[in-house]
Scaffold this motif. Structure first.
Motif, PDB file in Angstrom:
ATOM      1  N   ASP A  21       0.815  -1.214   0.000  1.00 29.62           N
ATOM      2  CA  ASP A  21       0.000   0.000   0.000  1.00 29.62           C
ATOM      3  C   ASP A  21       0.847   1.262   0.000  1.00 29.62           C
ATOM      4  O   ASP A  21       0.424   2.294  -0.533  1.00 29.62           O
ATOM      5  CB  ASP A  21      -0.911   0.021   1.228  1.00 29.62           C
ATOM      6  CG  ASP A  21      -2.048  -0.983   1.110  1.00 29.62           C
ATOM      7  OD1 ASP A  21      -2.121  -1.662   0.072  1.00 29.62           O
ATOM      8  OD2 ASP A  21      -2.850  -1.083   2.052  1.00 29.62           O
ATOM      9  N   ILE A  22       2.012   1.194   0.633  1.00 34.57           N
ATOM     10  CA  ILE A  22       2.815   2.408   0.764  1.00 34.57           C
ATOM     11  C   ILE A  22       3.131   2.984  -0.627  1.00 34.57           C
ATOM     12  O   ILE A  22       2.952   4.177  -0.875  1.00 34.57           O
ATOM     13  CB  ILE A  22       4.129   2.124   1.534  1.00 34.57           C
ATOM     14  CG1 ILE A  22       3.838   1.452   2.880  1.00 34.57           C
ATOM     15  CG2 ILE A  22       4.929   3.405   1.704  1.00 34.57           C
ATOM     16  CD1 ILE A  22       3.063   2.284   3.865  1.00 34.57           C
ATOM     17  N   PHE A  24       1.592   2.342  -3.461  1.00 36.86           N
ATOM     18  CA  PHE A  24       0.380   2.723  -4.197  1.00 36.86           C
ATOM     19  C   PHE A  24      -0.207   4.040  -3.668  1.00 36.86           C
ATOM     20  O   PHE A  24      -0.785   4.821  -4.426  1.00 36.86           O
ATOM     21  CB  PHE A  24      -0.679   1.623  -4.103  1.00 36.86           C
ATOM     22  CG  PHE A  24      -0.280   0.333  -4.771  1.00 36.86           C
ATOM     23  CD1 PHE A  24       0.431   0.341  -5.967  1.00 36.86           C
ATOM     24  CD2 PHE A  24      -0.606  -0.890  -4.214  1.00 36.86           C
ATOM     25  CE1 PHE A  24       0.805  -0.840  -6.590  1.00 36.86           C
ATOM     26  CE2 PHE A  24      -0.241  -2.074  -4.820  1.00 36.86           C
ATOM     27  CZ  PHE A  24       0.468  -2.052  -6.010  1.00 36.86           C
ATOM     28  N   LEU A  25      -0.078   4.264  -2.377  1.00 36.98           N
ATOM     29  CA  LEU A  25      -0.679   5.459  -1.775  1.00 36.98           C
ATOM     30  C   LEU A  25       0.169   6.709  -1.973  1.00 36.98           C
ATOM     31  O   LEU A  25      -0.289   7.823  -1.717  1.00 36.98           O
ATOM     32  CB  LEU A  25      -0.909   5.226  -0.270  1.00 36.98           C
ATOM     33  CG  LEU A  25      -2.141   4.385   0.059  1.00 36.98           C
ATOM     34  CD1 LEU A  25      -2.060   3.832   1.473  1.00 36.98           C
ATOM     35  CD2 LEU A  25      -3.410   5.211  -0.121  1.00 36.98           C
ATOM     36  N   THR A  26       1.399   6.516  -2.387  1.00 40.11           N
ATOM     37  CA  THR A  26       2.271   7.683  -2.572  1.00 40.11           C
ATOM     38  C   THR A  26       2.582   7.923  -4.041  1.00 40.11           C
ATOM     39  O   THR A  26       3.434   8.745  -4.369  1.00 40.11           O
ATOM     40  CB  THR A  26       3.589   7.488  -1.802  1.00 40.11           C
ATOM     41  OG1 THR A  26       4.173   6.233  -2.184  1.00 40.11           O
ATOM     42  CG2 THR A  26       3.353   7.498  -0.300  1.00 40.11           C
ATOM     43  N   GLY A  27       1.899   7.206  -4.923  1.00 34.48           N
ATOM     44  CA  GLY A  27       2.116   7.423  -6.348  1.00 34.48           C
ATOM     45  C   GLY A  27       3.389   6.797  -6.872  1.00 34.48           C
ATOM     46  O   GLY A  27       3.865   7.150  -7.947  1.00 34.48           O
ATOM     47  N   TYR A  31       3.302   0.795 -12.842  1.00 37.32           N
ATOM     48  CA  TYR A  31       2.466   0.056 -13.776  1.00 37.32           C
ATOM     49  C   TYR A  31       3.127   0.136 -15.161  1.00 37.32           C
ATOM     50  O   TYR A  31       4.000   0.982 -15.389  1.00 37.32           O
ATOM     51  CB  TYR A  31       1.055   0.647 -13.818  1.00 37.32           C
ATOM     52  CG  TYR A  31       0.370   0.616 -12.461  1.00 37.32           C
ATOM     53  CD1 TYR A  31      -0.452  -0.435 -12.107  1.00 37.32           C
ATOM     54  CD2 TYR A  31       0.582   1.633 -11.528  1.00 37.32           C
ATOM     55  CE1 TYR A  31      -1.069  -0.480 -10.855  1.00 37.32           C
ATOM     56  CE2 TYR A  31      -0.017   1.595 -10.277  1.00 37.32           C
ATOM     57  CZ  TYR A  31      -0.842   0.539  -9.944  1.00 37.32           C
ATOM     58  OH  TYR A  31      -1.436   0.495  -8.703  1.00 37.32           O
TER      59      TYR A  31
END
Lengths: 797, 156
Positions: A21-22, A24-27, A31
């Motif tokens: 999550d870290i 993904f949550l910080t951009g 991908y």
């Protein structure tokens, strides 16, 4: 979350927060489309605007001369390479093999659905590529042919053909189990009661939020290729590209699936764009990238479901089931996507006994080609279709005979003493307790209080109903020996390598692929639990064929039940080797070494070595049994499951219908599931939430509509009704009824697809129940999506 | 043409065409790839950013339109010490994300809501997030996370 789960903070069963999550949550997620490469070029695909046509001419000169254009590809460039194959060979009832038309990289000769790729432009910039693609489309002559859209009409029309070599547009006509057909007919002929329903299982578009994307690279110095792509199973893609399509040696192709933004089945399959960017990268000597626009995703991602089914239930007057019989038309679209032939057959027909002790079942599936996008496995894949048919017809039977829907299910359930149980459709259920999940959901939903809630709704002029669905599925896909008999072209084991580094931290390379499931957290939890080391010392590596040993990826709720078990088997080998090293270092017999909480100890003494000390010794073997043991501490295990796993559960939906507008509101949704042992309850709950959200989407909102000419009318988020936050309720999820899987050491069953399997019939049953309670007793069924327009029409019909 | 603006508190500039969208400019020119593109009809909300404090789908705005503005993206939402900001932390605590692709847009949209309505009801949260599509979570844990990050009393 049950209290005993909340209390755990580490290891198996703890609701650990996700480490991934870290980023993904910080951009900082990476991908495919986020990757930039020096010298990169852009591929833009030219897609058919007609559903069916013969390509007369593609004049490439003008497009080729445009600014920035580097290359143009058409079907002609790939006519001599292989096609993208179907993964399963299905036999028709008469013993004939299924028809398998070639699925080319780019359409050649004919285009067969709107969005069918027939050419591609490679350019310096995306904008230049797009302009040239438009020019190329303008310079293409396609003779339009009549579109074949309706399945039953397609199967009846011998003159109009999706594939010229297939006279009746039929892929196969499958009977399961064909030898039981006569016996089932006999039961129906003398049955005291028969209920019949005609059902549409609506076509869905998976809509992972990350559009498909692929980057091809070629390294002329070594002849190596690299494909970075949005895949749920990079090894399978490598196998298909290497062995079937382009003929690249498997050891010269690396496939990387980095962070992948959802899949739900649609990214299992190999798509032509992946072969295209590899071939173009080789021709140009530069990286070639392609990212789908959402409109392209709608037109060219594999769709899901799309069955038309007649189901019959034969029973006694007291509701005891005697037999189920179905006839299904399954739309496979224009080409066979990789799992397309198994989804309506072995992932559907084998579940048609449900959780019930019904002695006779016969399933017939006719799979039909049409001029629409290919249809393949989408979350649940065949099992939602089976569950929908069963749970709708059971409710209808109860209504016809004036029986209680809860009691009829209870009466017909298999009981816990009956396992292992061989169903009349060929599966062996290992364990389960369907009464327990039904009892649980009744308690959760406060069924006793329903009448007062119904009265409160009625006071507002609203109709309230209760809809039950008791579902079972087969997942943890799959035993290779069995699927081989059933026609699979691959094995469905999985693999993991556990590499203990000299400094004691651990890299675990797994064949499962995480595209939302949280493997980086959960696999580390399981490994840490077994090794007695902190989770933080373990790294889970996935999605790169150059790093992981092998693997069949993630789908069919198989990650923990198959790959997770491979990992635990590799860990067991690590522990076994560690004991040998410890025995040498501690000057004890190997048989006297115990391993617990990260320590190798001599039983009954205080002599011990930590896991880190053993790891160090394996890589710095100064005091080490080198005569009998190799240095190093790395082990690989492959695991092939002995059986499918059989999660099951009971879902209850409470819905309110506004008879003035036909609008349905989900007031409450309760899930009592049996997933066997639970590794991370937070993630299990999240999986159920997501599955139920998609199931509610199918039941109430999502409709994939082609017009008679084959134009997709629902080709954007303006037209295709994705569930939004305001369309769904909070879900009430429980997984405390646990009958652990008997044939894998983790006792896990899989939870990824459950929500999408169990929920649609619960929603529709609730709507029909509400309408009947409101006096609209003429309504037998409403097809999904149960939209306000359809409900209103049914009420006022 | 040159566009100059402030992004996540830092002055930045780059060459763009008149047709360049803000989403493209952020991703391609500034390499801020946390802003995602999930559709081509301004429906999915994965590209949501803040422009001068207002919630904006960056695919609906030309880069030149934000000349001189202050833009905040997901990369600018962490605390100054690098730890997760309040909303980000609530998303992790409540498992409000799975594949992570819609997540930047969800966080930015949630932040915009809480800036104007620090105590939203569950219905207000759901209504506000209608422009952001998630396919993974069924929204349950997203709504819980936003409620938890707010000053409102939890819904459950």
């Amino acid at each position: 979350m049950p209290k005993d789960f909340e209390a755990k903070t580490t290891g198996i069963g703890a609701p650990m927060k996700r480490r991934e999550d870290i980023r993904f949550l910080t951009g900082r997620g990476v991908y495919t489309d986020d990757i930039k490469l020096a010298g990169q070029t852009y591929a833009v695909i030219v897609r058919s605007q007609v559903a069916h046509g013969r390509i007369k001419a593609i004049r490439t000169e003008a497009a080729a001369a445009m600014e920035g254009v580097l290359a143009i590809f058409t079907g002609e460039d790939f006519k001599d390479v292989g096609g993208n194959p179907a993964g399963w060979l299905i036999k028709s009832r008469n013993g004939e093999p299924m028809r398998e038309p070639k699925r080319p990289v780019l359409a050649h000769g004919k285009v067969r659905h709107v969005g069918d790729a027939y050419a591609a432009v490679i350019a310096e910039t995306y904008e230049q590529g797009r302009a040239a693609a438009q020019q190329l489309a303008d310079d293409t002559d396609i003779e339009e042919l009549p579109a074949i859209i309706d399945m039953k009409a397609a199967a009846a029309d011998a003159t109009n053909r999706v594939h010229d070599e297939i006279p009746d547009n039929l892929c196969y006509d499958w009977g399961w189990i064909e030898d039981n057909r006569a016996a089932v007919e006999e039961v129906f002929a003398r049955a005291p009661h028969v209920t019949t329903l005609e059902l549409v299982n609506n076509r869905l578009i998976p809509n992972a939020m990350e559009p498909r994307a692929s980057i091809g690279e070629y390294f002329p110095g070594t002849g190596d290729y690299k494909l970075t792509t949005t895949s749920q199973n990079p090894h399978l893609t490598r196998l298909l590209v290497a062995a079937f399509v382009l003929g690249i040696p498997e050891n010269k192709l690396t496939v990387v699936a980095p962070d992948v933004g959802g899949g739900f089945g649609s990214k299992i399959y190999h798509y032509g764009e992946e072969a295209l960017v590899l071939a173009a990268a080789k021709r140009l000597g530069r990286p070639v990238r392609w990212t789908a626009e959402r409109s392209e995703s709608f037109l060219s991602d594999a769709h899901g479901r799309d069955h038309v089914t007649k189901i019959e239930l034969a029973c006694e007057k007291d509701g005891t089931f005697l037999a189920f019989r179905t006839e299904t038309f399954a739309n496979v679209g224009a080409y066979l996507s990789n799992f397309a032939t198994v989804t309506p057959t072995f992932l559907h027909g084998t579940l048609m006994a449900g959780p019930y002790k019904v002695p006779h079942v016969y399933v017939n599936v006719k799979t039909v080609f049409t001029n629409t996008a290919p249809v393949d496995a989408y979350r649940g894949a065949g099992r939602p279709e089976a569950t929908f048919s069963l749970e709708r017809v059971v409710d209808q039977m109860c209504r016809e005979l004036g029986l209680d829907a809860f009691e009829v299910r209870r009466k017909n359930f298999l009981t816990p003493d009956m396992f292992p149980y061989t169903t009349p459709v060929g599966l062996v259920y290992d364990t389960g307790n369907y009464q327990a999940t039904l009892d649980k959901v009744i308690e959760m939903a406060d069924v006793a209080g329903f009448e007062s809630r119904r009265a409160a709704s009625a006071a507002k002029g609203l109709l309230r109903g209760l809809g039950l669905s008791t579902w079972i599925e087969a997942c943890g896909i799959a035993p290779s020996h069995l699927v081989g008999i059933l026609g699979a072209r691959v094995g469905l084991y999985d693999a993991a390598t556990v590499r203990v580094n000299a400094t004691g931290n651990i890299s675990i390379m797994v064949g499962a692929h995480s595209h939302g499931q949280g493997h980086e957290t959960v696999f580390a939890q399981v490994a840490a639990d077994r090794l007695g080391v902190p989770e933080s010392s373990i790294e889970i590596v996935h999605g790169d064929t150059s790093k992981i040993p092998f693997g069949m990826g993630s789908y069919g709720s198989r990650s923990l039940a198959v790959c997770g078990v491979a990992m635990t088997k590799a860990i067991d080998k690590i522990i076994a080797k560690g004991k040998k090293i410890a025995a040498h270092m501690l000057e004890a017999s190997e048989a006297d070494i115990t391993f617990e909480a990260g320590k190798f100890a001599v039983a009954g003494t205080d002599k011990a070595k930590t896991f880190g000390e053993i790891a160090f010794s394996a890589y710095v073997p100064h005091n080490y049994p080198l005569e009998t043991l190799e240095p190093g501490l790395e082990e690989t295990a492959f695991y092939d499951p002995a059986n499918f796993t059989y999660p099951a559960g009971a879902y209850l939906c409470e819905a309110e219908v506004d008879p003035e507008t036909g609008k349905v509101t989900i007031e409450a949704f309760h899930c009592a599931d049996d997933f066997g042992n639970v590794m991370n309850p937070m993630i299990v709950e999240g999986q159920v939430h997501g599955g139920v959200g998609q199931g509610i989407g199918q039941a109430l909102l999502e409709s994939t509509t082609y017009d008679e000419t084959g134009q997709l009318l629902t080709g954007s988020y303006m037209d295709y009704a994705m569930p939004r936050a305001s369309d769904v309720p909070f879900y009430n999820v429980d997984y405390s009824c646990q009958t652990p899987c008997t044939h894998n050491p983790l006792g896990v069953k899989g939870c990824g697809e459950a929500g999408a399997i169990g929920s649609p019939p619960a929603v529709v049953n609730a709507v029909i129940d509400a309408l009947h309670r409101g006096g609209h007793t003429h309504i037998k069924h409403i097809d999904m999506p149960v939209s306000p327009q359809r409900v209103w029409a049914a009420i006022n019909g | 043409m040159k566009v100059s603006l402030t992004v996540n508190g830092k002055p930045m500039s780059g060459e763009v065409e008149g047709r360049t969208l803000l989403s493209t400019f952020l991703r391609e020119t500034l390499s801020l790839t946390g802003t995602h593109i999930g559709c081509d009809t301004s429906q999915c909300g994965a590209c949501t950013v803040h422009v001068d404090g207002a919630q904006v789908k960056s695919c609906t705005v030309f880069a030149l339109d934000v000349q001189g503005s202050s833009v905040t993206t997901i990369e600018g939402m962490a605390n100054t010490d690098g730890s997760l900001g309040r909303i980000q932390q609530a998303f992790q605590d409540h498992h409000g994300l799975q594949c992570g692709f819609c997540t930047p847009g969800m966080v930015m949209a949630s932040a915009a809501l809480l800036a104007v309505n620090p105590t939203p009801t569950e219905a207000e949260v759901r209504h506000h997030l209608e422009g952001n599509i998630c396919r993974c979570t069924g929204y349950h844990n997203i709504v819980k996370a936003v409620m938890a990050a707010s000053d409102a009393i939890p819904a459950e």
